[in-house]
Motif scaffolding. Structure first.
Motif, PDB file in Angstrom:
ATOM      1  N   ASP A  59       0.862  -1.190   0.000  1.00 24.89           N
ATOM      2  CA  ASP A  59       0.000   0.000   0.000  1.00 24.89           C
ATOM      3  C   ASP A  59       0.897   1.238   0.000  1.00 24.89           C
ATOM      4  O   ASP A  59       1.569   1.526   0.992  1.00 24.89           O
ATOM      5  CB  ASP A  59      -0.892  -0.033   1.251  1.00 24.89           C
ATOM      6  N   PHE A  60       0.909   1.958  -1.125  1.00 24.31           N
ATOM      7  CA  PHE A  60       1.775   3.135  -1.241  1.00 24.31           C
ATOM      8  C   PHE A  60       0.929   4.412  -1.368  1.00 24.31           C
ATOM      9  O   PHE A  60       1.333   5.382  -1.991  1.00 24.31           O
ATOM     10  CB  PHE A  60       2.728   2.968  -2.443  1.00 24.31           C
ATOM     11  N   SER A  61      -0.251   4.334  -0.749  1.00 22.64           N
ATOM     12  CA  SER A  61      -1.143   5.489  -0.797  1.00 22.64           C
ATOM     13  C   SER A  61      -0.611   6.589   0.117  1.00 22.64           C
ATOM     14  O   SER A  61       0.231   6.344   0.998  1.00 22.64           O
ATOM     15  CB  SER A  61      -2.543   5.089  -0.336  1.00 22.64           C
ATOM     16  N   GLU A  62      -1.137   7.791  -0.053  1.00 25.73           N
ATOM     17  CA  GLU A  62      -0.703   8.922   0.781  1.00 25.73           C
ATOM     18  C   GLU A  62      -0.960   8.637   2.258  1.00 25.73           C
ATOM     19  O   GLU A  62      -0.132   8.957   3.108  1.00 25.73           O
ATOM     20  CB  GLU A  62      -1.451  10.198   0.347  1.00 25.73           C
ATOM     21  N   SER A  63      -2.084   7.990   2.561  1.00 23.34           N
ATOM     22  CA  SER A  63      -2.386   7.768   3.987  1.00 23.34           C
ATOM     23  C   SER A  63      -1.391   6.789   4.602  1.00 23.34           C
ATOM     24  O   SER A  63      -0.994   6.950   5.756  1.00 23.34           O
ATOM     25  CB  SER A  63      -3.829   7.319   4.197  1.00 23.34           C
ATOM     26  N   MET A  64      -0.942   5.795   3.846  1.00 21.41           N
ATOM     27  CA  MET A  64       0.068   4.868   4.381  1.00 21.41           C
ATOM     28  C   MET A  64       1.424   5.592   4.500  1.00 21.41           C
ATOM     29  O   MET A  64       2.096   5.514   5.538  1.00 21.41           O
ATOM     30  CB  MET A  64       0.185   3.650   3.457  1.00 21.41           C
ATOM     31  N   LEU A  65       1.787   6.326   3.451  1.00 14.65           N
ATOM     32  CA  LEU A  65       3.102   6.998   3.472  1.00 14.65           C
ATOM     33  C   LEU A  65       3.138   8.158   4.474  1.00 14.65           C
ATOM     34  O   LEU A  65       4.218   8.649   4.822  1.00 14.65           O
ATOM     35  CB  LEU A  65       3.460   7.495   2.061  1.00 14.65           C
ATOM     36  N   ASP A  66       1.962   8.554   4.942  1.00 18.95           N
ATOM     37  CA  ASP A  66       1.917   9.648   5.910  1.00 18.95           C
ATOM     38  C   ASP A  66       2.655   9.280   7.217  1.00 18.95           C
ATOM     39  O   ASP A  66       2.983  10.153   8.018  1.00 18.95           O
ATOM     40  CB  ASP A  66       0.460  10.018   6.206  1.00 18.95           C
ATOM     41  N   HIS A  67       2.906   7.980   7.413  1.00 19.99           N
ATOM     42  CA  HIS A  67       3.711   7.575   8.583  1.00 19.99           C
ATOM     43  C   HIS A  67       5.069   8.277   8.571  1.00 19.99           C
ATOM     44  O   HIS A  67       5.634   8.552   9.617  1.00 19.99           O
ATOM     45  CB  HIS A  67       3.923   6.051   8.602  1.00 19.99           C
ATOM     46  N   TYR A  68       5.581   8.533   7.369  1.00 19.83           N
ATOM     47  CA  TYR A  68       6.867   9.247   7.259  1.00 19.83           C
ATOM     48  C   TYR A  68       6.737  10.647   7.857  1.00 19.83           C
ATOM     49  O   TYR A  68       7.583  11.087   8.639  1.00 19.83           O
ATOM     50  CB  TYR A  68       7.287   9.305   5.781  1.00 19.83           C
ATOM     51  N   ARG A  69       5.659  11.352   7.510  1.00 18.81           N
ATOM     52  CA  ARG A  69       5.462  12.709   8.042  1.00 18.81           C
ATOM     53  C   ARG A  69       5.367  12.659   9.573  1.00 18.81           C
ATOM     54  O   ARG A  69       5.968  13.471  10.277  1.00 18.81           O
ATOM     55  CB  ARG A  69       4.194  13.336   7.445  1.00 18.81           C
ATOM     56  N   LEU A  70       4.643  11.639  10.074  1.00 23.12           N
ATOM     57  CA  LEU A  70       4.492  11.532  11.536  1.00 23.12           C
ATOM     58  C   LEU A  70       5.843  11.266  12.198  1.00 23.12           C
ATOM     59  O   LEU A  70       6.163  11.818  13.245  1.00 23.12           O
ATOM     60  CB  LEU A  70       3.488  10.421  11.885  1.00 23.12           C
ATOM     61  N   LYS A  71       6.658  10.406  11.567  1.00 27.04           N
ATOM     62  CA  LYS A  71       8.001  10.117  12.109  1.00 27.04           C
ATOM     63  C   LYS A  71       8.839  11.402  12.134  1.00 27.04           C
ATOM     64  O   LYS A  71       9.566  11.653  13.079  1.00 27.04           O
ATOM     65  CB  LYS A  71       8.720   9.062  11.253  1.00 27.04           C
ATOM     66  N   LEU A  72       8.730  12.169  11.047  1.00 27.08           N
ATOM     67  CA  LEU A  72       9.470  13.449  10.990  1.00 27.08           C
ATOM     68  C   LEU A  72       9.050  14.371  12.127  1.00 27.08           C
ATOM     69  O   LEU A  72       9.879  14.999  12.779  1.00 27.08           O
ATOM     70  CB  LEU A  72       9.158  14.176   9.684  1.00 27.08           C
ATOM     71  N   MET A  73       7.735  14.454  12.343  1.00 24.04           N
ATOM     72  CA  MET A  73       7.202  15.358  13.382  1.00 24.04           C
ATOM     73  C   MET A  73       7.730  14.975  14.763  1.00 24.04           C
ATOM     74  O   MET A  73       7.983  15.833  15.595  1.00 24.04           O
ATOM     75  CB  MET A  73       5.662  15.306  13.423  1.00 24.04           C
ATOM     76  N   GLU A  74       7.865  13.660  14.987  1.00 19.92           N
ATOM     77  CA  GLU A  74       8.306  13.198  16.312  1.00 19.92           C
ATOM     78  C   GLU A  74       9.825  13.308  16.484  1.00 19.92           C
ATOM     79  O   GLU A  74      10.329  13.291  17.589  1.00 19.92           O
ATOM     80  CB  GLU A  74       7.923  11.721  16.505  1.00 19.92           C
ATOM     81  N   SER A  75      10.546  13.378  15.371  1.00 17.42           N
ATOM     82  CA  SER A  75      12.013  13.339  15.435  1.00 17.42           C
ATOM     83  C   SER A  75      12.586  14.694  15.845  1.00 17.42           C
ATOM     84  O   SER A  75      11.873  15.699  15.870  1.00 17.42           O
ATOM     85  CB  SER A  75      12.574  12.947  14.069  1.00 17.42           C
ATOM     86  N   PHE A  76      13.888  14.717  16.116  1.00 17.81           N
ATOM     87  CA  PHE A  76      14.568  15.982  16.442  1.00 17.81           C
ATOM     88  C   PHE A  76      14.416  16.988  15.288  1.00 17.81           C
ATOM     89  O   PHE A  76      14.484  18.196  15.504  1.00 17.81           O
ATOM     90  CB  PHE A  76      16.065  15.734  16.731  1.00 17.81           C
ATOM     91  N   ILE A  77      14.197  16.494  14.084  1.00 23.36           N
ATOM     92  CA  ILE A  77      14.167  17.387  12.912  1.00 23.36           C
ATOM     93  C   ILE A  77      13.067  18.440  13.063  1.00 23.36           C
ATOM     94  O   ILE A  77      13.330  19.639  13.124  1.00 23.36           O
ATOM     95  CB  ILE A  77      13.959  16.587  11.605  1.00 23.36           C
TER      96      ILE A  77
END
Ligand code: FAD
Length: 431
Positions: free
Chosen positions: A338-356
């Motif tokens: 599943d390469f939909s935006e909602s699945m790939l949105d996990h990347y955005r969430l990981k970014l938000m939680e990271s030091f970045i």
């Protein structure tokens, strides 16, 4: 070139290569496209590489990577025309394993890093420009390149094509960057004998030093200069917001010449020979300028996503970490096919939680604040230099008298109140 890959990564800078490395290591069939003759050929950095984020990808990389010097001292010079208030931290623990950070030359480092991704199984194709994403029913399904047989397809495409990211722009993820969202940095690499470098910078063999230059280094324009020690070269450069260059009608190379000839810097460079001149944009819009970073079948990493902390001159670490987080997300998406935006949105969430994103949020108003109030660089740094000169000049006047002179130099009551307010504002935007 096979027609379909699991993933196409556009750009073999730190972000793209980190992503391709992690994907290939996990057995994902990944194509890494690079427009340069080789990775690093077109890349520019001061440059300080951060050990922790690189080790998250390749443990103990420092045992084999082409690094220049481990940095044991970070100096900051607050410069006026003929003086500088300097402070620094020197820690010998940074010169031993596991180290803190290193100077690198990108042409060598990027090439080495990309070779490591190839060893893991990534297919690296250089001298190939990705012209646009191929979109079908709103989903990115591949990339059109400038090769004759130029279309390649994949389940997911990672845009790691740097600050301008034309591909993300074409997808409507971001607009044209404003001149106050990007800095233009120009730098020179100059050759100097290894021993001379060590003597001039007070270093033992194999130790390195970085100096950040503020104030007159940029003629008071918001930005910084830098002077870093490599093995047998120095990197000297200056970067200012494009808006500052436009406002002050100064050409970037004029600023570089100015800083090279500044009396506080000239002695470090004496006898050196220029070997390379480089110029590049740095995304400095920060949190407020972050574009959309995921869509159906597509993710954006590194400079292309405006992931740079201008206050701490961190960019390569954010690039690598975002590349790694994107890879983790793709590996998970692959298990669900599943390469939909909602699945790939996990990347955005990981970014938000990271030091970045945490760090970008912390300084979200800093660049704008300093850009709007030029007195910090134009007035307060010279004021600090005059105060230091007054205090440290032994001329027979008492220290009480000196204190009074410094106090008078701060200006009228109105100006003193403004200074106090400005100090408070700095605290507010940096806390
Ligand atoms: P890039 O390094 O820009 O890589 C993008 C890659 O994509 C390039 O290889 C490019 O050739 C390729 N590419 C672009 N478009 C295409 C296309 N259409 N098709 C195929 N390939 C394409 N950061 C630090 O951490 N420490 C520092 O000391 C530091 N100093 C800096 C000094 C200067 C002068 C500059 C300019 C930057 C500095 N930075 C520093 C920032 C750092 O360089 C960047 O944040 C980092 O390189 C971002 O990595 P990236 O992979 O996202 O982008």
């Amino acid at each position: 070139m096979p027609e379909k890959f699991d993933c196409i990564v556009v750009g073999a800078g730190p972000a793209g290569t980190a992503c391709a490395y992690e994907l290939a290591k996990a057995g994902v069939n990944v194509l890494l496209l690079e427009r340069g003759e080789y990775p690093g050929a077109k890349n520019v950095m001061g440059g300080v590489l951060y050990r922790k984020m690189m080790e998250d990808i390749i443990p103990e990389f420092y045992k084999e990577a082409p690094l220049e010097r481990p940095i044991v001292e970070q100096r900051f010079m607050l410069m006026d025309k003929e003086s500088a208030v300097t402070f620094s931290y020197k820690g010998l623990e940074w010169g031993r394993e596991p180290y803190n950070n290193f100077t690198v030359l990108r042409a060598k480092f990027d090439q080495w890093f990309a070779e490591k991704a190839v060893e893991q199984g990534a297919l690296l194709v250089c001298e190939t420009v990705a012209l646009e994403c191929i979109v079908e029913n709103g989903r990115v399904i591949g990339v059109r390149t400038d090769r004759p047989d130029g279309e390649v397809y994949a389940d997911v495409v990672v845009l790691a094509d740097g600050v301008n990211s034309l591909l993300a722009k074409q997808l409507g993820f971001h607009r044209e960057w404003r001149p106050d969202e990007v800095a233009l940095a120009v730098m020179e690499i100059v050759k100097l004998d290894k021993k001379v470098i060590e003597e001039r910078f007070n270093l033992e063999p194999e130790q390195g030093c970085t100096i950040e230059l503020l104030g007159d280094a940029t003629k008071g324009i918001l930005g910084t200069g830098f002077l870093y020690t490599n093995k047998d070269t120095l990197s000297i450069g200056v970067g200012t917001l494009l808006s500052g260059l436009i406002k002050h009608k100064i050409k970037p190379y004029e600023l570089l010449e100015y800083v090279k000839n500044h009396p506080m810097i000239r002695p470090y460079l004496q006898g050196s020979e220029p070997v390379e001149y480089l110029a590049h944009l740095i995304p400095e819009g920060g949190y407020h300028s972050m574009p959309k970073v995921v869509g159906d079948g597509v993710l954006v990493v590194g400079d292309a996503a405006q992931l740079v902390n201008a206050i701490h001159r961190e960019g390569s670490n954010m690039a690598m970490t975002s590349g790694r987080l994107a890879a983790e997300t793709i590996i998970m998406a692959k298990t669900y096919n599943d390469f939909s935006e909602s699945m790939l949105d996990h990347y955005r969430l990981k970014l938000m939680e990271s030091f970045i994103v945490q760090d970008l949020k912390k300084y979200k108003d800093a660049t704008h604040h300093f850009d709007s109030f030029p007195q910090y660089f134009e007035r307060y740094i010279p004021l600090l230099n005059r105060a230091a000169s007054q205090l440290f000049t032994v001329d027979g006047s008492s220290k009480w008298e000196k204190q009074k002179t410094i106090w008078r130099d701060l200006g009228s009551v109105k100006e003193k109140l403004k200074l106090a307010r400005d100090v408070m504002k700095v605290w507010e935007v940096m806390k």
